[in-house]
Design a protein around this motif. Structure first.
Motif, short mmCIF file in Angstrom:
data_model
loop_
_atom_site.label_atom_id
_atom_site.label_comp_id
_atom_site.label_asym_id
_atom_site.label_seq_id
_atom_site.Cartn_x
_atom_site.Cartn_y
_atom_site.Cartn_z
N TYR A 289 -46.67 -30.29 -7.82
CA TYR A 289 -45.57 -30.14 -6.86
C TYR A 289 -45.75 -28.94 -5.94
N MET A 290 -46.59 -27.98 -6.36
CA MET A 290 -46.86 -26.82 -5.49
C MET A 290 -47.60 -27.27 -4.22
N GLN A 291 -48.29 -28.40 -4.30
CA GLN A 291 -49.03 -28.88 -3.11
C GLN A 291 -48.09 -29.20 -1.94
N ASP A 292 -46.88 -29.65 -2.26
CA ASP A 292 -45.95 -30.03 -1.18
C ASP A 292 -44.80 -29.04 -0.99
N ASN A 293 -44.80 -27.95 -1.75
CA ASN A 293 -43.72 -26.96 -1.63
C ASN A 293 -44.33 -25.58 -1.59
N ASP A 294 -44.10 -24.85 -0.51
CA ASP A 294 -44.71 -23.51 -0.51
C ASP A 294 -43.69 -22.41 -0.74
N GLU A 295 -42.42 -22.77 -0.89
CA GLU A 295 -41.49 -21.75 -1.35
C GLU A 295 -40.48 -22.32 -2.33
N GLY A 296 -39.87 -21.42 -3.12
CA GLY A 296 -38.88 -21.88 -4.08
C GLY A 296 -39.03 -21.16 -5.42
N VAL A 297 -38.23 -21.63 -6.37
CA VAL A 297 -38.30 -21.10 -7.74
C VAL A 297 -38.44 -22.30 -8.68
N PHE A 298 -39.62 -22.45 -9.26
CA PHE A 298 -39.90 -23.53 -10.20
C PHE A 298 -39.61 -23.04 -11.63
N VAL A 299 -38.95 -23.86 -12.40
CA VAL A 299 -38.76 -23.54 -13.82
C VAL A 299 -39.24 -24.74 -14.64
N GLY A 300 -40.17 -24.48 -15.56
CA GLY A 300 -40.66 -25.55 -16.44
C GLY A 300 -40.33 -25.24 -17.89
N ILE A 301 -39.99 -26.29 -18.63
CA ILE A 301 -39.72 -26.12 -20.06
C ILE A 301 -41.04 -26.15 -20.81
N PHE A 302 -41.35 -25.06 -21.51
CA PHE A 302 -42.51 -25.03 -22.41
C PHE A 302 -41.94 -25.23 -23.82
N ALA A 303 -42.07 -26.47 -24.32
CA ALA A 303 -41.27 -26.90 -25.47
C ALA A 303 -41.70 -26.30 -26.80
N ASP A 304 -43.00 -26.11 -26.99
CA ASP A 304 -43.45 -25.49 -28.24
C ASP A 304 -44.79 -24.78 -28.03
N ASP A 305 -45.16 -23.93 -28.99
CA ASP A 305 -46.40 -23.16 -28.83
C ASP A 305 -47.55 -23.87 -29.52
N GLY A 306 -48.74 -23.24 -29.45
CA GLY A 306 -49.95 -23.91 -29.91
C GLY A 306 -50.23 -23.81 -31.40
N ARG A 307 -49.35 -23.13 -32.16
CA ARG A 307 -49.69 -22.88 -33.56
C ARG A 307 -49.71 -24.12 -34.45
N LYS A 308 -49.09 -25.22 -34.00
CA LYS A 308 -49.14 -26.44 -34.82
C LYS A 308 -50.33 -27.31 -34.46
N PHE A 309 -51.16 -26.86 -33.53
CA PHE A 309 -52.15 -27.78 -32.95
C PHE A 309 -53.60 -27.34 -33.09
N GLN A 310 -53.87 -26.42 -34.01
CA GLN A 310 -55.25 -25.97 -34.16
C GLN A 310 -56.19 -27.15 -34.40
#
Ligand SMILES: Cc1ncc(COP(=O)(O)O)c(C=O)c1O
Length: 340
Positions: A289-310
């Motif tokens: 989406y950054m390709q079509d938007n050069d200003e703004g405030v993006f917020v993304g949900i990072f749902a979980d960390d990498g510790r369950k995925f080794q």
């Protein structure tokens, strides 16, 4: 703008655990931001049981208690889930005096299953795909959970995150208001992966009520995916909970395994963030989406960390065990786990 939560945790103090749900940090991803476009990640693994699902699990239990459906030291909570909801429900419910049984696809990572057992859940494994398919006769996990619980309504309670409005409400009442406050009302685009649709409909509805111009972007997984927590909505019907408020979605993005894992690597290298696969998907969609938007405030949900995925990262050649351990050591954003 940044709201870091405290990271210590005591499993012996019930109120303490409950109080730690929500108020997760919003962190700027400086290697992706530009002078006019700020990119933020909401780190949901700062919830006490390690994922965005603590919110839905707690709201579902709390509302069942309010309706007198649950009886302390008698009720058994049963739920079909591919991981995080199970961990959240088990962690919270056992603290509150309920037993938990989880119906889970056998493909879910060993780390996830071990955490569930450690927290005290009884597991019923099925040979389903990673994400349960919603719809009559298509999903073994859901069918089995119903088969166990329906004949004994006095003992079993199935919250059913796919239909339960408390799931939606948890995000309408917590995730949405937090993002609005943490960005001082400046958020322009909200991105999240979709499983039940609780996160996107709850957060998206709240943000649009505050500012109808906020764009809400839904991320689904490719078909036949390895992105735990996400779904592909051609392989699997949309859950009833999602359908109720689907109109909140402004745009869709389909994340591939390959791009998502590539972003997991880049986030570890550039931001010292060891994330789970679906956070890689969210990052990939924000870059798109950054390709079509050069200003703004993006917020993304990072749902979980990498510790369950080794083991998954190793299998998929994302990180060797040595690289994984190095990232684990260097990560700036890994609070102590509630279940170690
Ligand atoms: C691991 C994980 N769990 C859950 C969710 C959100 O799921 P839901 O749509 O059920 O709120 C996501 C969304 O990104 C996710 O990545």
């Amino acid at each position: 703008m940044i709201n870091m939560t405290s990271t210590t945790f005591s499993q012996n103090n019930t109120n303490n655990v409950i109080e730690r749900i929500g108020n997760t940090p919003l962190i700027e991803l400086k290697s992706f931001s530009t002078s006019k476009l700020k990119v933020f990640a909401k780190l949901e693994w700062y919830n006490p049981f390690g994922s965005v699902k603590d919110r839905a699990a707690y709201w579902m239990i709390k509302n069942a208690e309010k309706k007198n459906i649950l009886k302390k030291n008698k009720s058994i909570i049963i739920e079909p889930t591919s991981g995080n909801t199970g961990i959240a429900l088990t962690g919270i419910a056992t603290q509150l005096g309920y037993q938990v049984e989880i119906v889970i696809p056998e493909k879910v990572s060993t780390e996830t299953k071990d955490i569930l057992k450690k927290l005290g859940a009884t597991l019923h494994e099925t040979s389903d795909d990673l994400c349960p398919r919603v719809g009559a006769g298509t999903d073994q996990s859901i069918a089995l959970a119903y088969a166990i619980s329906k004949p004994r309504p006095d003992t079993y309670y199935m919250p059913n995150q796919y239909e339960n409005d408390s799931n939606y409400l948890s995000h309408y009442e917590s995730t949405g208001p937090e993002i609005w406050e943490q960005t001082s009302g400046k958020v322009t685009h909200f991105f999240t992966g979709c499983g039940t649709g609780g996160t996107i409909t709850g957060t998206g509805t709240f943000l649009k009520e505050k500012n109808n111009d906020v764009k809400v972007i839904a991320i689904q997984a490719q078909k036949n995916h390895l992105l735990q927590g996400l779904r592909n909505f051609e392989e699997s019907a949309k859950p009833e909970l999602f359908i109720r408020r689907e109109s909140v979605v402004d745009g869709w993005y389909t994340a591939t395994n390959e791009k998502s894992f590539e972003m997991v690597k880049i986030l570890a290298e550039k931001e010292n963030m060891l994330v789970g696969p679906s956070s890689g998907s969210v990052m990939d969609s924000m870059i798109h989406y950054m390709q079509d938007n050069d200003e703004g405030v993006f917020v993304g949900i990072f749902a979980d960390d990498g510790r369950k995925f080794q083991s998954l990262f190793n299998q998929q050649n994302i990180f060797s065990d040595v690289e994984y351990k190095e990232h684990l050591k260097n990560s700036k954003f890994l609070p102590p786990l509630a279940y170690t």
